[in-house]
Write a protein that holds these residues in place. Structure first.
Motif, PDB file in Angstrom:
ATOM      1  N   ARG A 176       0.836  -1.178   0.028  1.00  0.00           N
ATOM      2  CA  ARG A 176      -0.072  -0.055  -0.011  1.00  0.00           C
ATOM      3  C   ARG A 176       0.809   1.190   0.024  1.00  0.00           C
ATOM      4  NH1 ARG A 176      -5.376   0.748  -0.039  1.00  0.00           N
ATOM      5  NH2 ARG A 176      -5.574  -1.463   0.019  1.00  0.00           N
ATOM      6  N   VAL A 177       2.001   1.270   0.704  1.00  0.00           N
ATOM      7  CA  VAL A 177       3.119   2.322   0.525  1.00  0.00           C
ATOM      8  C   VAL A 177       3.482   2.629  -0.668  1.00  0.00           C
ATOM      9  CG1 VAL A 177       5.319   3.077   1.316  1.00  0.00           C
ATOM     10  CG2 VAL A 177       3.798   2.084   3.191  1.00  0.00           C
ATOM     11  N   ILE A 178       3.973   1.427  -1.626  1.00  0.00           N
ATOM     12  CA  ILE A 178       4.225   1.714  -2.968  1.00  0.00           C
ATOM     13  C   ILE A 178       3.203   2.065  -3.923  1.00  0.00           C
ATOM     14  CG2 ILE A 178       5.164   0.256  -4.952  1.00  0.00           C
ATOM     15  CD1 ILE A 178       6.438  -1.503  -2.900  1.00  0.00           C
ATOM     16  N   HIS A 179       1.888   1.751  -3.705  1.00  0.00           N
ATOM     17  CA  HIS A 179       0.961   2.077  -4.342  1.00  0.00           C
ATOM     18  C   HIS A 179       0.429   3.628  -3.893  1.00  0.00           C
ATOM     19  CE1 HIS A 179      -3.751   2.565  -4.765  1.00  0.00           C
ATOM     20  NE2 HIS A 179      -3.617   2.122  -5.791  1.00  0.00           N
ATOM     21  N   ALA A 180       0.765   4.160  -2.829  1.00  0.00           N
ATOM     22  CA  ALA A 180       0.685   5.707  -2.654  1.00  0.00           C
ATOM     23  C   ALA A 180       1.740   6.327  -3.263  1.00  0.00           C
ATOM     24  CB  ALA A 180       0.374   5.692  -0.871  1.00  0.00           C
ATOM     25  N   THR A 181       2.707   5.850  -3.461  1.00  0.00           N
ATOM     26  CA  THR A 181       3.942   6.847  -3.812  1.00  0.00           C
ATOM     27  C   THR A 181       4.551   6.352  -5.228  1.00  0.00           C
ATOM     28  OG1 THR A 181       5.367   5.047  -2.999  1.00  0.00           O
ATOM     29  CG2 THR A 181       4.740   6.925  -1.441  1.00  0.00           C
ATOM     30  N   GLY A 182       4.095   5.436  -5.703  1.00  0.00           N
ATOM     31  CA  GLY A 182       4.510   4.983  -7.188  1.00  0.00           C
ATOM     32  C   GLY A 182       6.170   4.480  -7.099  1.00  0.00           C
ATOM     33  N   ASP A 183       6.607   4.076  -5.715  1.00  0.00           N
ATOM     34  CA  ASP A 183       7.956   4.157  -5.503  1.00  0.00           C
ATOM     35  C   ASP A 183       8.532   2.713  -4.995  1.00  0.00           C
ATOM     36  OD1 ASP A 183      10.568   4.577  -5.287  1.00  0.00           O
ATOM     37  OD2 ASP A 183      10.542   6.278  -3.927  1.00  0.00           O
ATOM     38  N   PHE A 184       9.072   2.021  -5.432  1.00  0.00           N
ATOM     39  CA  PHE A 184       9.601   0.844  -4.986  1.00  0.00           C
ATOM     40  C   PHE A 184      10.783   0.873  -3.974  1.00  0.00           C
ATOM     41  CE2 PHE A 184       7.322  -0.933  -8.754  1.00  0.00           C
ATOM     42  CZ  PHE A 184       6.614  -1.871  -8.179  1.00  0.00           C
ATOM     43  N   LEU A 195      13.169   4.842   7.115  1.00  0.00           N
ATOM     44  CA  LEU A 195      14.506   5.671   7.475  1.00  0.00           C
ATOM     45  C   LEU A 195      14.848   6.569   6.372  1.00  0.00           C
ATOM     46  CD1 LEU A 195      16.451   2.515   9.094  1.00  0.00           C
ATOM     47  CD2 LEU A 195      14.972   4.551  10.124  1.00  0.00           C
ATOM     48  N   GLY A 196      15.680   7.664   6.843  1.00  0.00           N
ATOM     49  CA  GLY A 196      16.079   8.816   5.944  1.00  0.00           C
ATOM     50  C   GLY A 196      15.244   9.781   5.939  1.00  0.00           C
ATOM     51  N   ARG A 197      15.235  10.714   4.924  1.00  0.00           N
ATOM     52  CA  ARG A 197      14.704  11.814   4.638  1.00  0.00           C
ATOM     53  C   ARG A 197      13.395  11.634   4.155  1.00  0.00           C
ATOM     54  NH1 ARG A 197      19.550  15.472   1.920  1.00  0.00           N
ATOM     55  NH2 ARG A 197      20.536  16.091   3.609  1.00  0.00           N
ATOM     56  N   ARG A 198      13.142  10.839   3.471  1.00  0.00           N
ATOM     57  CA  ARG A 198      11.676  10.310   2.769  1.00  0.00           C
ATOM     58  C   ARG A 198      10.585  10.096   3.680  1.00  0.00           C
ATOM     59  NH1 ARG A 198      11.835   8.240  -2.090  1.00  0.00           N
ATOM     60  NH2 ARG A 198       9.803   8.229  -2.183  1.00  0.00           N
ATOM     61  N   GLY A 199       9.615  10.298   3.318  1.00  0.00           N
ATOM     62  CA  GLY A 199       8.398  10.192   4.222  1.00  0.00           C
ATOM     63  C   GLY A 199       7.199  10.798   3.665  1.00  0.00           C
ATOM     64  N   GLY A 200       6.471  11.333   4.678  1.00  0.00           N
ATOM     65  CA  GLY A 200       5.104  12.108   4.092  1.00  0.00           C
ATOM     66  C   GLY A 200       3.978  11.759   4.293  1.00  0.00           C
ATOM     67  N   SER A 201       2.804  12.499   4.179  1.00  0.00           N
ATOM     68  CA  SER A 201       1.728  12.055   4.501  1.00  0.00           C
ATOM     69  C   SER A 201       0.860  10.995   3.731  1.00  0.00           C
ATOM     70  CB  SER A 201       0.556  13.399   4.567  1.00  0.00           C
ATOM     71  OG  SER A 201       0.813  14.102   3.516  1.00  0.00           O
ATOM     72  N   PRO A 202       1.061  10.879   2.428  1.00  0.00           N
ATOM     73  CA  PRO A 202       0.783   9.818   1.774  1.00  0.00           C
ATOM     74  C   PRO A 202       1.173   8.278   2.617  1.00  0.00           C
ATOM     75  CG  PRO A 202       1.157  11.235   0.051  1.00  0.00           C
ATOM     76  CD  PRO A 202       1.894  11.615   1.570  1.00  0.00           C
ATOM     77  N   ILE A 203       2.247   8.334   2.961  1.00  0.00           N
ATOM     78  CA  ILE A 203       2.976   7.117   3.338  1.00  0.00           C
ATOM     79  C   ILE A 203       2.318   6.952   4.621  1.00  0.00           C
ATOM     80  CG2 ILE A 203       5.090   6.142   4.191  1.00  0.00           C
ATOM     81  CD1 ILE A 203       6.575   7.639   2.173  1.00  0.00           C
ATOM     82  N   ALA A 204       2.022   7.776   5.719  1.00  0.00           N
ATOM     83  CA  ALA A 204       1.487   7.565   6.876  1.00  0.00           C
ATOM     84  C   ALA A 204       0.006   7.074   6.564  1.00  0.00           C
ATOM     85  CB  ALA A 204       1.482   9.075   7.798  1.00  0.00           C
ATOM     86  N   ALA A 205      -0.604   7.637   5.850  1.00  0.00           N
ATOM     87  CA  ALA A 205      -2.106   7.426   5.619  1.00  0.00           C
ATOM     88  C   ALA A 205      -2.074   5.875   4.880  1.00  0.00           C
ATOM     89  CB  ALA A 205      -2.702   8.535   4.520  1.00  0.00           C
ATOM     90  N   ALA A 206      -0.937   5.410   3.966  1.00  0.00           N
ATOM     91  CA  ALA A 206      -1.330   4.320   3.472  1.00  0.00           C
ATOM     92  C   ALA A 206      -0.890   3.107   4.663  1.00  0.00           C
ATOM     93  CB  ALA A 206      -0.046   4.085   2.441  1.00  0.00           C
TER      94      ALA A 206
END
Lengths: 210, 210
Positions: free
Chosen positions: B43-51, B190-201
């Motif tokens: 679901r995180v990959i789905h929300a970000t388009g990022d493997f 971990l790292g700088r990446r993150g964000g509300s779509p990841i939290a919501a996913a």
């Protein structure tokens, strides 16, 4: 090691780090960029923690002028999902004469979408197309972006700018290629990446400029 | 080439593509993963388009059980920003007995933050810590995550699970390392990446499981 920093300095320090690292990573200097495009890119990197979007962001040559004209002219902004609307800074939003519209949760939209067998996102976009929309910001649904492109091509919808950054695996990349190919004034991020923080960051950067 | 697909099939097709490509990219099979962790990652990959987030996601061994217990027990969810709250599916949210709280925009929070010279995000988190919060979801502000870690260590705040995915350049990576080091039941990137779509996913995946 947690950095001790005053709340009012966090954003400025973030932007300083981004600028410093950006030029260290790419070997490119501010003078290599259109200053306004760089300001938008910087806010996108700030919202995502990700420099790699630098390679996939695309600006139509009239995009920024048209976006600023929409804001200064008090036209409305249409957001495809509530997350995009929620991400537009409330102070910035109140300085903006137009309204932020988002209809994807309306009962009428759900009813029409069921009747027509289309997505709620595209149905909501079509229903909003008469509402003096100056900027369309799509952070989630490829179907909303495709509906906007269709209406613009048909001549029944005339936003000044489309911020088109839907995300995902079904038609997201394709819808953004179509947006660029259509020659519509737009800001986009090619490929599967996208999302509401990117859409909101682009809009917030334009609001700050205006 | 735009794919013609029925609205109700888009999510299923996206998940199918993610599963197929995931195993093609990594050479790893579903049996290599905890099924529930994979459902969240998907679901995180789905929300970000990022493997690439696959490499940086971290699950505390008790995180999923504790998150499900919080949901089933009707405890509340605290979101650090409106975008996280807006990203939690409304159907899922209504099936959930607890409430989704977000106080960062409250006037009282702004007043206290000004008085104390702290961020609104940490002030809001502290004010919410008495509200039967079972899950804390931080998608934006490292200061909110740091405040939550401090309160848990002091023993004055006892959420079941922290979904800690703040984004950015000042203290985001550091706050998430601290979260893991503290041994608090958490899910993070971990790292700088993150964000509300990841939290919501992550939250939406847990709500679906529950």
């Amino acid at each position: 090691m947690i950095q001790d920093i005053r709340p009012e300095d966090i954003e400025r320090e973030s932007f300083r780090i981004i600028e410093e690292e950006f030029f260290a990573r790419t070997g490119r200097h501010p003078v290599d960029f259109d200053a306004r495009e760089f300001a938008i890119l910087q806010r996108v990197i700030h919202a995502t923690g990700d420099f790699s979007l630098t390679d996939s962001i695309r600006f139509h040559p009239q995009a920024i002028d048209r976006g600023l004209a929409a804001i200064r002219g008090g036209r409305n902004l249409y957001a495809d999902v509530g997350m995009v609307a929620a991400g537009i800074g409330s102070k910035l939003q109140s300085a903006f004469c137009g309204r932020v519209l988002c209809r994807v949760g309306d009962a009428e939209v759900a009813r029409r979408a069921r009747e027509t067998g289309r997505t709620r996102s595209e149905t909501a976009l079509e229903m909003a197309s008469g509402d003096n929309v100056g900027i369309v910001a799509v952070g989630n649904a490829p179907t909303a972006l495709l509906a906007a492109i269709d209406l613009v091509r048909q001549g029944t919808f005339a936003p000044d700018l489309i911020v088109g950054v839907p995300v995902g695996f079904v038609n997201a990349a394709e819808s953004k290629e179509l947006l660029v190919a259509a020659g519509i004034p737009a800001i986009t991020v090619l490929g599967r990446r996208g999302g509401s923080p990117i859409a909101a960051a682009i809009v917030n950067a334009l609001l700050k400029m205006a």
